[in-house]
Design an enzyme around this catalytic site. Structure first.
Site, short mmCIF file in Angstrom:
data_model
loop_
_atom_site.label_atom_id
_atom_site.label_comp_id
_atom_site.label_asym_id
_atom_site.label_seq_id
_atom_site.Cartn_x
_atom_site.Cartn_y
_atom_site.Cartn_z
N PHE A 154 -15.32 -88.32 -19.25
CA PHE A 154 -16.29 -89.36 -18.54
C PHE A 154 -17.03 -90.12 -19.80
O PHE A 154 -18.25 -90.46 -19.50
CB PHE A 154 -17.22 -88.85 -17.63
CG PHE A 154 -16.45 -88.30 -16.53
CD1 PHE A 154 -15.25 -88.56 -16.05
CD2 PHE A 154 -17.08 -87.64 -15.44
CE1 PHE A 154 -14.46 -88.17 -15.04
CE2 PHE A 154 -16.54 -87.02 -14.08
CZ PHE A 154 -15.21 -87.30 -13.93
N ILE A 155 -16.63 -90.33 -20.98
CA ILE A 155 -17.32 -90.90 -22.17
C ILE A 155 -17.16 -92.39 -21.86
O ILE A 155 -16.22 -93.17 -22.13
CB ILE A 155 -16.90 -90.18 -23.44
CG1 ILE A 155 -17.00 -89.04 -23.50
CG2 ILE A 155 -17.74 -91.09 -24.49
CD1 ILE A 155 -18.22 -88.35 -23.10
N GLU A 173 -26.17 -90.47 -16.43
CA GLU A 173 -27.20 -90.10 -17.11
C GLU A 173 -28.24 -89.22 -16.32
O GLU A 173 -29.44 -89.52 -16.39
CB GLU A 173 -27.89 -91.26 -17.90
CG GLU A 173 -27.15 -91.57 -18.99
CD GLU A 173 -27.81 -92.71 -19.72
OE1 GLU A 173 -27.20 -93.83 -19.90
OE2 GLU A 173 -29.16 -92.52 -20.22
#
Lengths: 260, 383, 402
Positions: free
Chosen positions: B155-156, B363
Site C-alpha cells: 500500500f505504498i 496515515e
C-alpha cells in the site's frame, strides 16, 4: 536577439453579463485577464529566449491597472515590462492603438521580432498586429501556428490558412501574430511570481512618447462607435423527443428545405 | 471565512487554484478511469516550483513550511483528490530527509525533490503491520559498509513512480519498536523491485504498490538519523504530514460542495430550483459549516507546526480525523443532492465520495487518531 | 478631458448610468461622475442625458489632405486562391449592389492574381459593375507586402468611397495593413452593413465581447470606409448572364511586387476537405464524443450532407481532432446554415464561435447543457444512436432526390 511581445488586458469574457433591465454590460466584479491569444505570444517569446537566447520585453497600452497583466507576463519568464498609459490615448481605435504601440516599439529600438496574439477576445478585430507592422513598415505573418526555425536573421514559420498552411520565410525584424496551436502556455512559477512582484515596470505617458495628437486617442481614430446594443437573444428552441428513429425523422422534415 | 493569509500565502493558493482548474480538473476523470500515473500534472506542479515550497531555500526550495503545503494540497484536491495525493505523498517521503537527514543526504536528495525532478515516497505499512506499526517484519542487517534489506512493504503511495523511498526496517528485532531504523532507498537499487499495483476504490490517479526487498544492498550512508530512530522519525514525519491529509480532505469536501451547490441552483423540480427547498438548504448550510470548521482546525494546526509549537500530536490527530470525517459526510450528501445523476459516473460527483473515503483510513485510521487524542488528554490530566 | 459632466446641469437622475455600456458612471454627491479608466468615450451617455449635462468633445475632424467628396463607388476586394474566386467575394458583391443602390454608385470588383480571365464574367454576372484587374505571376499567391502595395496604389488612384473585403485570414491581414498606410477607418468582421439615409455614410455593425454585444461603427471623416465582413452572412446574387461590365487592367512596376517575406510552400491539408468557414453545414463534436474514433460518425453524417466537421476545444485538447477544426473563441468563427452540435455542452467560449449560425441542432444527453439555450432544435439523448439514425435518413433522402 530582442523580442517584444504586445499584450492586452481584457475582461474575462465568460463573465461578461448583461443587465436585462438596463441592457448594459455588467463589468463590476469582472476579472481582468491577459487576452488568451496573447498568452501564446508570451509563451512563444519565452521559448525563443530559452532556445536561442533573447532579451524579451512585454508592452501593453491601457489603464494603470494593466500593470497586473504585465506582472503576469513577467512571472512566466519575460524579462522587462513597459506600460503605455495616458488619458490622451483613451478612446483609441485600432488605427490609433497600433500607431501608439508602433511608436513605443520604436522608442525601445533595436528589436528583431514582435509577437502579438491573433486578436483580442473583447474586440476580436485582429487589426492591431498588422497595424503595428504597417506603421513600422516591417514584414508581417499573421495566424502563425509554428516557428520552424530562426537562423541567419531569417525566421521560417507556418501560417494557418483556411485550407491548410503556408510556409513563409521573412527577414528580421518582422511581426508575427500567433494562434493557439503554436504552443501551450506555461503557468507561472512561484519564483517567477516573486520576481514579478518586485520587478520595476516602466511607464510611458504622452510626455515620454510625445506623439502627434492628430494620431492618438479619440481624435486620432478614424472610426467611431455610435451605438452599442445587445443582440436579440436566440429564441429558445424546440425540444424533439422520441426514440432515435423518430427524432431523426422529425429533424429530417425540419431541415429538408435547408439541404439542397 | 478570512484566514488572513500573507501575500505570499495568497500567491501560492492562487497559483495552486489556477493549476487545479486549468490543468487538473480537465483530466481528473481520465486518470480516475485509466489509473495511469498523472505525470503531466506532476510536471506542471514541478515547473511551478510547488514541490519546493516546504524545502529549505539552501536546498533549492522556497523555505516555506507546512501551512503553504496544506494550501496547495487543498486547492489541488478540490479538483482531484487522486492527483493531489501524488503530490502530498512526495512531501511525506521528503519530510524525513528534511527533519533527520544529515548535510550530505540533504544536499544529495533535496534539490531534485524540490525541483520535482524526482518524486519521493514513504514506506512503513506491511501486510501485517498497519495500525500496529511495531509489527513490521522488513529487516535491515548491517554488513560492513552496507545494510541488507529484506521484506515486503505494501500500500505504498507513489510506489513504482517515486525514485526516492524512505523505508522503515528493523535493525534489531529484539528491541521491538526501538529496533526500527529509517533508510533512503533509491529506485533501481539491485534487490529492490515492485509488486502488484492496487486497484482502488478512489484516488485512482495515484499509484499504490508493493515494494519488495530481496537482499537489497544499500550503502550505510543511507541510514537516516541513527539506528533505532525509525519510529521517532515516523512519528515526527506524520506529525508534519497529517495536516496535509486533513487539507486534502477539506479540499475534496469543498470541491464536492461547490458542485452540489451549483447543481442545486440549476436543477428544477416542481418548477423551482431545488435550492429553494428547505430540505436542500439545510443540507447545504450544514455542509458549508462543517467544511469551514474543518478548515479552521487544519489551518490552526499547520500554523502551530510552522511556529515551532511542540507536542502537536493531539492537534494534528484532531485535524486529520475531523476533516476526513467531514469529507466523507459532505461528499455523501453532495451525491444525495445530485440524486440519480449523482450516482452516475458521467457526473463528477461520485468520484469525490470514493476519493474521500481513504482520508479516514490512511496515515493512521481515524480510530488510531482517536487513540492518540485520548492518550494525550489523559496524559495532560496526569500533569 | 475629452468627456465631462457639467455639474450645474446634472441633477443626478442616473439616466446616463443606465445608458453606459461600460459601467463607467457613478453618482457621487448627487452628481454623475465618470471613471475615465472605464470610459470608452462611446457617447451613449451624451445621447441619454435629457439635460445636456454631458459634454463629449467630439474630435475635430482633422483637415484632411484628401477631400472626401472625391471618393466614390464601392469596391469589393475579390479573394482568389489557386486562381479560384472564393465564395465570400460573391457574397460581398451581392451586398455591395444593395448598398450601391442607396448611394447611386457603382460596384467595382478589385482582383489581384494570375491567369484570372476566365473568372471575370462570373464576377460581373454576380454584381460587379466593373473590374479592376491586376494580373501578374508575382501576385499568383497572396503575400502581404505586394498585395498591400498594389491595393494602396489603386486606392490612391481611383479613390473608392467604400472598400469591403472578406474577414478571412487573407482579408484581415491585408486590409489592416492597407488601412494604416492610407489612414482609413476599418471595422473588422462585420455582420451588418447599411447606409445612413441622411449622411450617406456606411453603418458597420459587428459583434464584440464574443457576440455578447453588438456595436455600430462609422468612419465619417475618412475615406475609403473600410470593412471586413464575416463569411456566410451576406447573400450572393443569382448570376445574371445579361449583365455587362468593363474590365480595367492595371500594371505596376516590379518594385510594387517585391516582398521581403517569401512564400516558400503551400501545404493543403487533406483532412480539411471542406473549408469550415465556407461550409453550409457543419457537424461538430465535443467532449461527449468520448474518443477520436467516434468522430467517424460525424464525418459520415457530414459527408452525406456535404458539410464539414468541427470540434469544440475540449475535443481538440483531448487530441481527438486537429486544431484547424476547432470552433469557438480560440478557434474559428463560423456561421453556417445548419450547425449540428454533438456532445458539446455549449460553454460560452464555444457559443461565441457558432451562435450566428442560422439553425443550430444540439444533441446532448445532459438536459441542462447550456447548448440547449441557443439550439433551434434540441435533442436530449444518446448521440451514438441519434447520429447514425440521422445519417441513414439523410442518405435515403439524397438517394430519393436523385
Amino acid at each position: 536577439m530582442n523580442v517584444i511581445v504586445c499584450i492586452k488586458q481584457v475582461p474575462q469574457t465568460t463573465d461578461v453579463k448583461i443587465n436585462p433591465q438596463t441592457n448594459t454590460l455588467i463589468r463590476e466584479g469582472v476579472e481582468s485577464i491577459i487576452n488568451p491569444f496573447d498568452m501564446y505570444a508570451i509563451e512563444e517569446g519565452v521559448r525563443i529566449k530559452e532556445k536561442y537566447g533573447a532579451n524579451t520585453t512585454v508592452i501593453t497600452m491601457g489603464p494603470p491597472q494593466a500593470e497586473e497583466a504585465l506582472r503576469e507576463a513577467l512571472s512566466m519568464g519575460i524579462d522587462e515590462a513597459i506600460l503605455i498609459s495616458d488619458r490622451a490615448y483613451a478612446g483609441s481605435d485600432t488605427w490609433a492603438t497600433s500607431y501608439t504601440l508602433a511608436n513605443a516599439i520604436r522608442k525601445i529600438g533595436n528589436f528583431d521580432l514582435i509577437l502579438c496574439g491573433k486578436q483580442a477576445s473583447d474586440g476580436d478585430t485582429a487589426q492591431v498586429g498588422p497595424g503595428i507592422s504597417s506603421h513600422l513598415d516591417i514584414p508581417q505573418v499573421t495566424y502563425v501556428k509554428r516557428i520552424q526555425q530562426i537562423k541567419d536573421n531569417i525566421i521560417r514559420v507556418e501560417r494557418m490558412m483556411e485550407e491548410g498552411y503556408h510556409v513563409i520565410e521573412s527577414p528580421l525584424p518582422c511581426l508575427l501574430t500567433v494562434v493557439k496551436e503554436i504552443n501551450e502556455p506555461r503557468l507561472p512559477s512561484l519564483k517567477g511570481m516573486l520576481r514579478a512582484k518586485q520587478a520595476k515596470i516602466t511607464v510611458w505617458t504622452q510626455k515620454e512618447l510625445n506623439l502627434d495628437p492628430q494620431h492618438i486617442g479619440l481624435s486620432g481614430s478614424p472610426t467611431q462607435v455610435i451605438k452599442i446594443f445587445t443582440p436579440a437573444p436566440r429564441a429558445g428552441g424546440q425540444i424533439l423527443s422520441g426514440d432515435p428513429e423518430e427524432i431523426a425523422g422529425k429533424l429530417l422534415e425540419l431541415l429538408k428545405s435547408e439541404i439542397s | 471565512m478570512d484566514y488572513l493569509l500573507t501575500d505570499e500565502e495568497r500567491m501560492i493558493k492562487d497559483l495552486a487554484y489556477k493549476i487545479a482548474e486549468e490543468k487538473i480538473r480537465p483530466v481528473a476523470a481520465k486518470y480516475d478511469q485509466t489509473e495511469e500515473f498523472p505525470w503531466e500534472a506532476m510536471k506542471v506542479l514541478a515547473q511551478s516550483d510547488l514541490f519546493g515550497i516546504f524545502i529549505p531555500e539552501e536546498y533549492g526550495g522556497m523555505g516555506l513550511k507546512v501551512f503553504p503545503l496544506c494550501l496547495v494540497t487543498e486547492e489541488l484536491s478540490r479538483a482531484c483528490g487522486g492527483i493531489a495525493v501524488c503530490y502530498a505523498a512526495s512531501a511525506l517521503g521528503t519530510f524525513p530527509i528534511i527533519l533527520f537527514g544529515n548535510e550530505e543526504q540533504k544536499k544529495k536528495y533535496l534539490p531534485d525533490l524540490a525541483g520535482g525532478k524526482r518524486l519521493a515516497a514513504f514506506a512503513l505499512t506491511e501486510p501485517e503491520a498497519g495500525s500496529d506499526a511495531s509489527a513490521i517484519k522488513t529487516t535491515a542487517k548491517k554488513e560492513g559498509n552496507y545494510y541488507i534489506l529484506n521484506g515486503l512493504k505494501h500500500f505504498i503511495t507513489n510506489g513504482g513512480e517515486a525514485e526516492v523511498y524512505v523505508v522503515i526496517a528493523m535493525t534489531d528485532k529484539t528491541k521491538g519498536a526501538r529496533g526500527a531504523s529509517a533508510f533512503i532507498v533509491e529506485k533501481n537499487t539491485p534487490g529492490f523491485s515492485f509488486g502488484k499495483k492496487e486497484d482502488k476504490l478512489g484516488i485512482r490517479a495515484s499509484s499504490t504498490r508493493e515494494l519488495i526487498f530481496t537482499d537489497c544492498k544499500i550503502p550505510k550512508e543511507n541510514l537516516l538519523g541513527k539506528e533505532g530512530m525509525g519510529f521517532i522519525i515516523t512519528m515526527k514525519t506524520f506529525d508534519m504530514s497529517r495536516p496535509g491529509v486533513a487539507a486534502q480532505a477539506v479540499g475534496i469536501a469543498q470541491g464536492a460542495f461547490e458542485i452540489a451547490l451549483r447543481y442545486a441552483k440549476q436543477r428544477q423540480q416542481f418548477d423551482k430550483p431545488i435550492s429553494s427547498f428547505q430540505g436542500i438548504q439545510w443540507m447545504l448550510a450544514d455542509m458549508a459549516t462543517q467544511i469551514e470548521a474543518a478548515r479552521a482546525l487544519v489551518y490552526a494546526c499547520a500554523r502551530e507546526i510552522d511556529n515551532g509549537i511542540k507536542d502537536i500530536a493531539k492537534d494534528s490527530a484532531m485535524a486529520k480525523m475531523f476533516a476526513s470525517d467531514v469529507a466523507m459526510k459532505v461528499t455523501t450528501d453532495a451525491v444525495q443532492i445530485l440524486g440519480g445523476y449523482g450516482y452516475m459516473r458521467d457526473y463528477p460527483i461520485e468520484k469525490y465520495m470514493r476519493d474521500a473515503k481513504i482520508t479516514q483510513i490512511y496515515e493512521g485510521t481515524n480510530q488510531i487518531q482517536r487513540n492518540i487524542i485520548a492518550l494525550q488528554l489523559i496524559k495532560e490530566m496526569a500533569k | 478631458m475629452p468627456i465631462k459632466i457639467i455639474i450645474e446641469k446634472c441633477t443626478g437622475c442616473s439616466l446616463c448610468i443606465k445608458a453606459c455600456p461600460f459601467d463607467a458612471i457613478r453618482i457621487l454627491d448627487k452628481k454623475a461622475s465618470i471613471d475615465l479608466n472605464k470610459c470608452n468615450l462611446c457617447g451613449a451617455c451624451v445621447e441619454a442625458c435629457k439635460l445636456k449635462a454631458i459634454l463629449l468633445e467630439k474630435p475635430q475632424p482633422i483637415p484632411l489632405a484628401k477631400d472626401i467628396k472625391d471618393y466614390k463607388d464601392i469596391w469589393v476586394f475579390i479573394e482568389q486562391k489557386n486562381s479560384k474566386i472564393q465564395p465570400v467575394s460573391y457574397e460581398l458583391l451581392g451586398k455591395a449592389q444593395e448598398l450601391a443602390k442607396k448611394l447611386s454608385c457603382q460596384v467595382v470588383g478589385v482582383l489581384l492574381g494570375y491567369n484570372l480571365d476566365d473568372q471575370l464574367d462570373e464576377l460581373i454576372w454576380r454584381g460587379a459593375d466593373s473590374i479592376i484587374l491586376v494580373d501578374s505571376e508575382k501576385l499568383a499567391n497572396f503575400q502581404d507586402e505586394p498585395y498591400t502595395n498594389v491595393l494602396v496604389k489603386l486606392i490612391n488612384k481611383y479613390k473608392p468611397e467604400i472598400l469591403l473585403c472578406g474577414a478571412t485570414a487573407i482579408g484581415r491581414a491585408l486590409i489592416s495593413r492597407v488601412a494604416v498606410k492610407i489612414k482609413a477607418g476599418l471595422t473588422a468582421d462585420c455582420t451588418g452593413l447599411d447606409i445612413d439615409p441622411e449622411r450617406k455614410i456606411l453603418l458597420q455593425t459587428r459583434p464584440a465581447f464574443g457576440g455578447n454585444i453588438m456595436a455600430t461603427i462609422i468612419s465619417p471623416d475618412y475615406r475609403p470606409q473600410m470593412a471586413t465582413v464575416r463569411h456566410k452572412v451576406m447573400q450572393p446574387m443569382e448570376p445574371d448572364k445579361k449583365r455587362k461590365g468593363k474590365v480595367i487592367r492595371e500594371v505596376f512596376d516590379n518594385s510594387s511586387y517585391t516582398s521581403r517575406a517569401r512564400l516558400v510552400e503551400i501545404i493543403e491539408e487533406v483532412e480539411s476537405l471542406v473549408n469550415l468557414a465556407e461550409a453550409d453545414i457543419i457537424v461538430s463534436g465535443g467532449r461527449g464524443m468520448g474518443r477520436a474514433e467516434n468522430f467517424r460518425l460525424l464525418e459520415e453524417l457530414a459527408r452525406v450532407l456535404g458539410g464539414a466537421v468541427g470540434a469544440s476545444r475540449a475535443a481538440v485538447d483531448a487530441g481527438w481532432m486537429p486544431y484547424s477544426h476547432q470552433i469557438g473563441q480560440t478557434g474559428r468563427t463560423v456561421s453556417p446554415k445548419i450547425y449540428i452540435a454533438c456532445g458539446i455542452s455549449g460553454q460560452i467560449q464555444h457559443l461565441v464561435g457558432m451562435q450566428s449560425s442560422k439553425i443550430i441542432v444540439a444533441i446532448n444527453k445532459d438536459p441542462f447543457a447550456p447548448i440547449f439555450k441557443v439550439a433551434t432544435y434540441g435533442i436530449v439523448g444518446d448521440l451514438f444512436q441519434i447520429v447514425p439514425a440521422l445519417t441513414k435518413r439523410f442518405k435515403e433522402l439524397k438517394a430519393k432526390g436523385r
